[in-house]
Motif scaffolding. Structure first.
Motif, PDB file in Angstrom:
ATOM      1  N   TRP A  19      35.593  -1.665 -89.262  1.00 43.86           N
ATOM      2  CA  TRP A  19      34.853  -0.544 -88.725  1.00 43.86           C
ATOM      3  C   TRP A  19      33.263  -1.035 -88.795  1.00 43.86           C
ATOM      4  CZ3 TRP A  19      35.446   2.576 -85.152  1.00 43.86           C
ATOM      5  CH2 TRP A  19      36.512   3.311 -84.817  1.00 43.86           C
ATOM      6  N   ILE A  20      33.043  -1.962 -89.914  1.00 40.01           N
ATOM      7  CA  ILE A  20      31.680  -2.691 -89.992  1.00 40.01           C
ATOM      8  C   ILE A  20      31.426  -3.456 -88.725  1.00 40.01           C
ATOM      9  CG2 ILE A  20      30.239  -4.088 -91.339  1.00 40.01           C
ATOM     10  CD1 ILE A  20      31.509  -2.846 -93.757  1.00 40.01           C
ATOM     11  N   GLY A  21      32.537  -4.313 -88.678  1.00 38.36           N
ATOM     12  CA  GLY A  21      32.260  -5.278 -87.290  1.00 38.36           C
ATOM     13  C   GLY A  21      32.102  -4.502 -86.184  1.00 38.36           C
ATOM     14  N   ILE A  22      32.799  -3.388 -85.819  1.00 36.05           N
ATOM     15  CA  ILE A  22      32.959  -2.555 -84.676  1.00 36.05           C
ATOM     16  C   ILE A  22      31.528  -2.032 -84.556  1.00 36.05           C
ATOM     17  CG2 ILE A  22      33.538  -0.635 -83.538  1.00 36.05           C
ATOM     18  CD1 ILE A  22      36.615  -1.309 -84.292  1.00 36.05           C
ATOM     19  N   ALA A  23      31.032  -1.573 -85.793  1.00 27.88           N
ATOM     20  CA  ALA A  23      29.517  -1.067 -85.778  1.00 27.88           C
ATOM     21  C   ALA A  23      28.592  -1.801 -85.327  1.00 27.88           C
ATOM     22  CB  ALA A  23      29.152  -0.394 -87.149  1.00 27.88           C
ATOM     23  N   ILE A  24      28.483  -3.313 -85.864  1.00 27.85           N
ATOM     24  CA  ILE A  24      27.578  -4.292 -85.481  1.00 27.85           C
ATOM     25  C   ILE A  24      27.723  -4.560 -83.976  1.00 27.85           C
ATOM     26  CG2 ILE A  24      26.963  -6.610 -85.895  1.00 27.85           C
ATOM     27  CD1 ILE A  24      28.316  -6.317 -88.550  1.00 27.85           C
ATOM     28  N   ILE A  25      28.774  -4.535 -83.400  1.00 23.46           N
ATOM     29  CA  ILE A  25      28.703  -5.042 -81.986  1.00 23.46           C
ATOM     30  C   ILE A  25      28.301  -3.718 -81.241  1.00 23.46           C
ATOM     31  CG2 ILE A  25      30.549  -5.396 -80.010  1.00 23.46           C
ATOM     32  CD1 ILE A  25      32.231  -6.784 -82.066  1.00 23.46           C
ATOM     33  N   ALA A  26      28.715  -2.458 -81.507  1.00 25.53           N
ATOM     34  CA  ALA A  26      28.429  -1.121 -80.712  1.00 25.53           C
ATOM     35  C   ALA A  26      26.850  -0.839 -81.056  1.00 25.53           C
ATOM     36  CB  ALA A  26      29.033  -0.163 -81.408  1.00 25.53           C
ATOM     37  N   GLY A  27      26.243  -1.187 -82.196  1.00 32.35           N
ATOM     38  CA  GLY A  27      24.765  -0.826 -82.269  1.00 32.35           C
ATOM     39  C   GLY A  27      23.928  -1.926 -81.500  1.00 32.35           C
ATOM     40  N   GLU A  28      24.583  -3.356 -81.488  1.00 24.68           N
ATOM     41  CA  GLU A  28      23.596  -4.178 -80.463  1.00 24.68           C
ATOM     42  C   GLU A  28      23.986  -3.800 -78.885  1.00 24.68           C
ATOM     43  OE1 GLU A  28      21.418  -7.099 -79.192  1.00 24.68           O
ATOM     44  OE2 GLU A  28      21.705  -6.426 -81.164  1.00 24.68           O
ATOM     45  N   LEU A  29      25.043  -3.364 -78.661  1.00 29.11           N
ATOM     46  CA  LEU A  29      25.314  -3.002 -77.464  1.00 29.11           C
ATOM     47  C   LEU A  29      24.225  -1.739 -76.921  1.00 29.11           C
ATOM     48  CD1 LEU A  29      28.999  -3.566 -76.695  1.00 29.11           C
ATOM     49  CD2 LEU A  29      27.070  -5.062 -75.949  1.00 29.11           C
ATOM     50  N   LEU A  30      24.514  -0.677 -77.962  1.00 31.65           N
ATOM     51  CA  LEU A  30      23.675   0.288 -77.520  1.00 31.65           C
ATOM     52  C   LEU A  30      22.233   0.287 -77.725  1.00 31.65           C
ATOM     53  CD1 LEU A  30      25.957   2.835 -79.603  1.00 31.65           C
ATOM     54  CD2 LEU A  30      25.305   2.840 -77.293  1.00 31.65           C
ATOM     55  N   GLN A  31      21.694  -0.624 -78.674  1.00 34.35           N
ATOM     56  CA  GLN A  31      20.223  -1.064 -78.593  1.00 34.35           C
ATOM     57  C   GLN A  31      19.894  -1.897 -77.507  1.00 34.35           C
ATOM     58  OE1 GLN A  31      19.138  -3.796 -81.743  1.00 34.35           O
ATOM     59  NE2 GLN A  31      17.041  -3.643 -81.512  1.00 34.35           N
ATOM     60  N   SER A  32      20.516  -2.542 -77.096  1.00 28.13           N
ATOM     61  CA  SER A  32      20.215  -3.245 -75.826  1.00 28.13           C
ATOM     62  C   SER A  32      20.311  -2.417 -74.663  1.00 28.13           C
ATOM     63  CB  SER A  32      21.192  -4.550 -75.375  1.00 28.13           C
ATOM     64  OG  SER A  32      21.117  -5.527 -76.253  1.00 28.13           O
ATOM     65  N   LEU A  33      21.121  -1.422 -74.306  1.00 25.60           N
ATOM     66  CA  LEU A  33      21.283  -0.598 -73.397  1.00 25.60           C
ATOM     67  C   LEU A  33      19.954   0.653 -73.570  1.00 25.60           C
ATOM     68  CD1 LEU A  33      22.601   1.234 -71.026  1.00 25.60           C
ATOM     69  CD2 LEU A  33      23.591   2.596 -72.823  1.00 25.60           C
ATOM     70  N   GLY A  34      19.741   0.839 -74.766  1.00 29.81           N
ATOM     71  CA  GLY A  34      18.493   1.783 -74.872  1.00 29.81           C
ATOM     72  C   GLY A  34      17.212   0.794 -74.381  1.00 29.81           C
ATOM     73  N   ILE A  35      17.124  -0.291 -75.079  1.00 31.59           N
ATOM     74  CA  ILE A  35      15.623  -1.063 -74.316  1.00 31.59           C
ATOM     75  C   ILE A  35      15.708  -1.058 -72.808  1.00 31.59           C
ATOM     76  CG2 ILE A  35      14.578  -3.263 -74.424  1.00 31.59           C
ATOM     77  CD1 ILE A  35      15.571  -3.438 -77.378  1.00 31.59           C
ATOM     78  N   PHE A  36      16.895  -1.448 -72.156  1.00 32.77           N
ATOM     79  CA  PHE A  36      17.031  -1.427 -70.883  1.00 32.77           C
ATOM     80  C   PHE A  36      16.435  -0.183 -69.973  1.00 32.77           C
ATOM     81  CE2 PHE A  36      19.446  -0.608 -66.925  1.00 32.77           C
ATOM     82  CZ  PHE A  36      18.692  -1.659 -66.145  1.00 32.77           C
ATOM     83  N   LEU A  37      17.028   0.971 -70.883  1.00 27.68           N
ATOM     84  CA  LEU A  37      16.796   2.262 -70.127  1.00 27.68           C
ATOM     85  C   LEU A  37      15.341   2.600 -70.280  1.00 27.68           C
ATOM     86  CD1 LEU A  37      19.857   4.429 -71.170  1.00 27.68           C
ATOM     87  CD2 LEU A  37      19.540   3.305 -68.881  1.00 27.68           C
TER      88      LEU A  37
END
Length: 91
Positions: A19-37
């Protein structure tokens, strides 16, 4: 948590590490999406002569690699847990 023998190789840790690994990946993708938006909103909302705003996706590959490395580590823990249980049952 760890078993009474003090070993980290228990099944509950396998899931936690995954779950830590999944959270790292999801966090990066969500952060990138937020910055794009945010960039897209600025691009659509503000206009100024001579200034052109743009929006781009900037995913940090190193964060994705770190997340996948942690997921691989969880598999190592899973194998270690199996090996330790097999060893304990043979004693």
């Amino acid at each position: 948590g760890a078993s009474l023998s003090g070993t980290p190789f228990v099944f509950s840790n396998v899931g936690r590490i995954r779950w830590i690994g999944i959270a790292i990946i999801a966090g990066e993708l969500l952060q990138s999406l937020g910055i794009f938006l945010e960039q897209y909103f600025v691009m659509q909302t503000f206009t100024s002569p001579g200034i052109q705003f743009g929006a781009s996706v900037d995913i940090q590959v190193s964060s994705l690699i770190a997340g996948f490395a942690v997921i691989v580590l969880s598999e190592v823990f899973r194998l270690g847990t199996r090996a330790e249980e097999a060893q304990a049952s043979s004693i």
